[in-house]
Enzyme design. Sequence first.
Site, mmCIF file in Angstrom:
data_model
loop_
_atom_site.group_PDB
_atom_site.id
_atom_site.type_symbol
_atom_site.label_atom_id
_atom_site.label_comp_id
_atom_site.label_asym_id
_atom_site.label_seq_id
_atom_site.Cartn_x
_atom_site.Cartn_y
_atom_site.Cartn_z
ATOM 1 N N GLU A 350 0.831 -1.205 0.000
ATOM 2 C CA GLU A 350 0.000 0.000 0.000
ATOM 3 C C GLU A 350 0.867 1.257 0.000
ATOM 4 O O GLU A 350 0.451 2.305 -0.500
ATOM 5 C CB GLU A 350 -0.936 0.004 1.212
ATOM 6 C CG GLU A 350 -2.104 0.976 1.074
ATOM 7 C CD GLU A 350 -3.176 0.755 2.126
ATOM 8 O OE1 GLU A 350 -4.012 -0.147 1.933
ATOM 9 O OE2 GLU A 350 -3.161 1.472 3.145
ATOM 10 N N HIS A 381 5.137 -27.700 2.636
ATOM 11 C CA HIS A 381 4.021 -28.426 2.033
ATOM 12 C C HIS A 381 3.127 -27.506 1.203
ATOM 13 O O HIS A 381 1.981 -27.845 0.926
ATOM 14 C CB HIS A 381 3.207 -29.117 3.132
ATOM 15 C CG HIS A 381 4.044 -30.016 3.984
ATOM 16 N ND1 HIS A 381 4.440 -31.274 3.579
ATOM 17 C CD2 HIS A 381 4.603 -29.820 5.204
ATOM 18 C CE1 HIS A 381 5.183 -31.824 4.519
ATOM 19 N NE2 HIS A 381 5.300 -30.963 5.518
ATOM 20 N N LYS A 485 -12.879 3.599 -2.850
ATOM 21 C CA LYS A 485 -13.910 4.031 -1.895
ATOM 22 C C LYS A 485 -14.901 4.982 -2.565
ATOM 23 O O LYS A 485 -16.114 4.876 -2.365
ATOM 24 C CB LYS A 485 -13.255 4.723 -0.693
ATOM 25 C CG LYS A 485 -12.505 3.791 0.250
ATOM 26 C CD LYS A 485 -11.905 4.592 1.393
ATOM 27 C CE LYS A 485 -11.139 3.707 2.354
ATOM 28 N NZ LYS A 485 -10.506 4.495 3.435
#
Length: 497
Positions: A350, A381, A485
């Site tokens: 960000e 794994h 937003k």
Amino acid sequence: MIRNSMKSHTELLSWNLLQKEADRVRLNSDSLTCVVPDSNNYESSKQINCIEYDYSRQRVNRTIIDLLIDLANEVKLQEKIDNLINGKKINISENRPALHTALRDLGNKSIMIDGLDIMSAVINTREKIKVISNQIREKKWLGHSGLPITDIVNIGIGGSDLGPRVCINALSNYISKEFNYHFISDVDPASFNDVIAKINPQTTLFIVSSKSFTTKETLLNARKAFALYEDTASIDQHFIAVTAHPERAYQMGIKTVLPIWDWVGGRFSFCSAVNLITAIAIGYEQFVELLAGAHDIDTHVQFTDFKNNIPVLMALIGIWNNNFLNIHYDLIGYNFKEYFVPYVQQLDMESNGKSIDVNGRMVDYATGPIVWGGLGNQAQHSYFQLLCQGTHRCVGDFITLKTNDEHEINSMCHYKMKVLSEGIQTIENPYGYIPGNMPMNHLILSDCSPYTLGALVALYEHKIFEQSVIWNINPFDQPGIESAKSAHREITLSSES
């Protein structure tokens, strides 16, 4: 798009000399030893207090480090570090400082913004954190029904969620077992309902953190929490707000409000009142230790020469990998607790996920890398196969605890680092060939105490800031987030009309 005649950083002398070194490294890419022929007297590890930084598995040598430091000097990195810590308005798009370092300054110096000393407000807020956390831990903070608090729920998203989560998870040996700690960040109803099913509202404290106090996800969950109580009079002892806009919290009915300020970015709010849940969990004295660890890194980065400066070296070697070796995937593998990778993902991507420089121009070089990773033992794994034989090149930060040196978890980490850096060549089994040569840092933490965690977080904060200086971008705004937003608000208004 603003265009001017200022030089791109790719035109700097040190940048071009580094490019020539990178070409030489690529010609000798079959062996790490070919990269470091001038390794006499070449130190590849540094230490400060609780953190040792080993970069011996990076594809750098003394010449490359010297050129990277020349690059730092060409872009006036020391001046920019001083400006950050001294409160200059380095967040140019929003015309304000980025003074998260002031939040953990435990000294007596004044820090001025527009003629006002902000440290009195910082110290006053710390005192409020102390009083509230002590009252709750001593069972003196009572709910509406007269019962002491047993559960603390943090409602927030982004920096108002990830920082506190890291602390509660990583500091499990320090937190009080007399309380239960919960987090709500998602607007998925299941996330809210899962937490509510575990608590008694009469003994629960909700901490609602939002810098703007307009964050849709946070306010939605806060209102749902309000609905657990009969009337507004009964919520007084059950809600605390942390915001830069106290009037909005008061309007909502929350009377106890702790401030954060517009000069603290959400993702840099680790040492602010946003982390109140941690002060309650570990106690105020240990919370101050967390601040002290971060502050000591601030001092280290400002006053240590670049050759011995751990955040600066991490930043510069990251630039080398990203911009000159063209490795844009940054793995973080660690052997202690969860949530650190998501925290650094937000902090890094960000901040430095930008393609417009501070002069308003499109950059002509790579900026912030893709950050990913997870618990080291789980990597065996999941993605370890890709690291060994995949076609995507990665660099890695491997983080271990010195206190685990006698445990299998550290020996497994050392084995992974050995395989990834040295490779495996077997004539008998061509399918087992592993090229190696993955560049990596090894961070060895003395322990997982509040002090060490504070230092580790500050180390990454500074590394990210210093890389932004090299890339000539602003790490303290987030126009991509803000545009999303705005688009959501427009869609909502359109659907309601």
